[in-house]
Design a protein around this motif. Structure first.
Motif, PDB file in Angstrom:
ATOM      1  N   VAL A   1       0.828  -1.207   0.000  1.00  0.00           N
ATOM      2  CA  VAL A   1       0.000   0.000   0.000  1.00  0.00           C
ATOM      3  C   VAL A   1       0.865   1.261   0.000  1.00  0.00           C
ATOM      4  O   VAL A   1       0.417   2.321  -0.449  1.00  0.00           O
ATOM      5  CB  VAL A   1      -0.988  -0.019   1.182  1.00  0.00           C
ATOM      6  N   HIS A   2       2.118   1.169   0.450  1.00  0.00           N
ATOM      7  CA  HIS A   2       3.019   2.327   0.368  1.00  0.00           C
ATOM      8  C   HIS A   2       3.172   2.784  -1.084  1.00  0.00           C
ATOM      9  O   HIS A   2       3.286   3.974  -1.367  1.00  0.00           O
ATOM     10  CB  HIS A   2       4.400   1.991   0.928  1.00  0.00           C
ATOM     11  N   VAL A   3       3.185   1.823  -2.006  1.00  0.00           N
ATOM     12  CA  VAL A   3       3.331   2.174  -3.422  1.00  0.00           C
ATOM     13  C   VAL A   3       2.108   2.961  -3.887  1.00  0.00           C
ATOM     14  O   VAL A   3       2.234   3.936  -4.641  1.00  0.00           O
ATOM     15  CB  VAL A   3       3.534   0.911  -4.278  1.00  0.00           C
ATOM     16  N   GLU A   4       0.927   2.561  -3.432  1.00  0.00           N
ATOM     17  CA  GLU A   4      -0.285   3.339  -3.729  1.00  0.00           C
ATOM     18  C   GLU A   4      -0.103   4.786  -3.267  1.00  0.00           C
ATOM     19  O   GLU A   4      -0.433   5.734  -3.987  1.00  0.00           O
ATOM     20  CB  GLU A   4      -1.498   2.740  -3.022  1.00  0.00           C
ATOM     21  N   GLU A   5       0.397   4.944  -2.063  1.00  0.00           N
ATOM     22  CA  GLU A   5       0.531   6.281  -1.482  1.00  0.00           C
ATOM     23  C   GLU A   5       1.483   7.149  -2.306  1.00  0.00           C
ATOM     24  O   GLU A   5       1.207   8.330  -2.562  1.00  0.00           O
ATOM     25  CB  GLU A   5       1.022   6.157  -0.038  1.00  0.00           C
TER      26      GLU A   5
END
Length: 293
Positions: free
Chosen positions: A124-128
């Motif tokens: 989810v860090h990549v989404e952010e």
């Protein structure tokens, strides 16, 4: 302007590339191992060889990209799961912003960021990072890949068992990776959305592992049974196979999150439902694999 595909030889990428090439689009692939590409595909794409976590490589390799398909490979040797995915996030978001890439299809996880879920939480860090760019971004959050079963093909053949640390009575959103590729291809080819969005993919129906095993048994013509393994045993098995403790904990936490109620993965709708049933996947994919052994 090209459509650029990261991890073209993965479970999704191998279905995605023929769909994109069939449309007549120019396709660039980013890969560490060009030799893994099917020869019929290799001669039809532009190949850029390098590592996805290499910020300079991604920046150079994605110049001229109109739409980017992005997937984040795991790392079983990392000592910092969150740091590993943040590295990917920084790498891709920098390239997207500096190269003015207009559309990004990012393969994320069905498990939302509100769940402490190790590797999934790291993804989810990549989404952010991507959400901080000016690009139009869709985060595809697919369920449990049916292709995960193929990692146990030997036990499926010799013992007739499917083993995961997921409670037998917990409903799971099983999905065929070919269906994920269909959705990704539609976004990449039509590019008809604006802003940032999340698209959850639940597969054809929710099933417990016991119910899925029965459906697969009917599909392949032999009895398959589900074998639950405790989380602790799963973790210890990963470490015994050389996975770092940090990575093993990260992968185990994904399955720990799957002990939570099904509702954490979103509400099923026509948009989140894909066509390939467990039975159909069993006939198309699993049976030929078992028959070849």
């Amino acid at each position: 302007m090209s459509i650029t595909v990261a991890v073209p030889t993965g479970n999704i990428g191998k279905f995605l590339l023929p769909k994109l090439l069939g449309s007549g689009q120019e396709v660039t692939v980013l890969t560490r191992s060009p030799q893994k590409l099917d020869p019929s595909i290799r001669e039809r794409v532009i190949i850029k060889q390098g590592a996805l976590e290499d910020e300079n490589f991604i920046l150079e390799a994605t110049k001229g990209t109109k739409a980017l398909y992005w997937l984040n490979p795991g790392n079983k040797k990392t000592e910092d799961v969150h740091g590993w995915y943040k590295l990917y996030g920084k790498s891709v978001s920098n390239a997207v912003q500096k190269n003015g890439i207009e559309f990004v299809v990012n393969i994320s996880t069905i498990i939302p960021e509100v769940v402490e879920a190790g590797v999934a939480d790291g993804i989810v860090h990549v989404e952010e990072y991507l959400n901080q760019t000016d690009a139009n971004v869709v985060h595809l959050r697919p369920g449990f890949f049916l292709e995960n079963l193929l990692t146990q093909i030997s036990d499926l053949k010799s013992k007739g068992t499917i083993t995961f640390p997921i409670p037998a009575d917990r409903e799971v959103a099983f999905i065929a990776t070919s269906d994920i590729a269909d959705v990704a291809a539609d976004y990449l080819l039509h590019r008809n959305w604006k802003g940032k969005k999340i698209h959850i993919l639940h597969g054809a129906e929710d099933l417990t592992f016991e119910a899925a095993a029965k459906r697969l048994s009917d599909a392949v013509g032999s009895t398959l049974k589900y074998n639950y393994i405790p989380l602790e045993n799963f973790y210890e098995d990963l470490v015994s196979k050389g996975v770092t403790k940090a990575a093993a904990e990260g992968y185990t936490d994904i399955y720990r999150s799957m002990h939570l109620p099904r509702e954490v993965e979103g509400i099923r709708s026509s948009e989140t439902t894909t066509p390939t049933t467990v039975e159909l996947w069993g006939k198309r994919v699993l049976k030929p694999k078992l028959d070849s052994l």
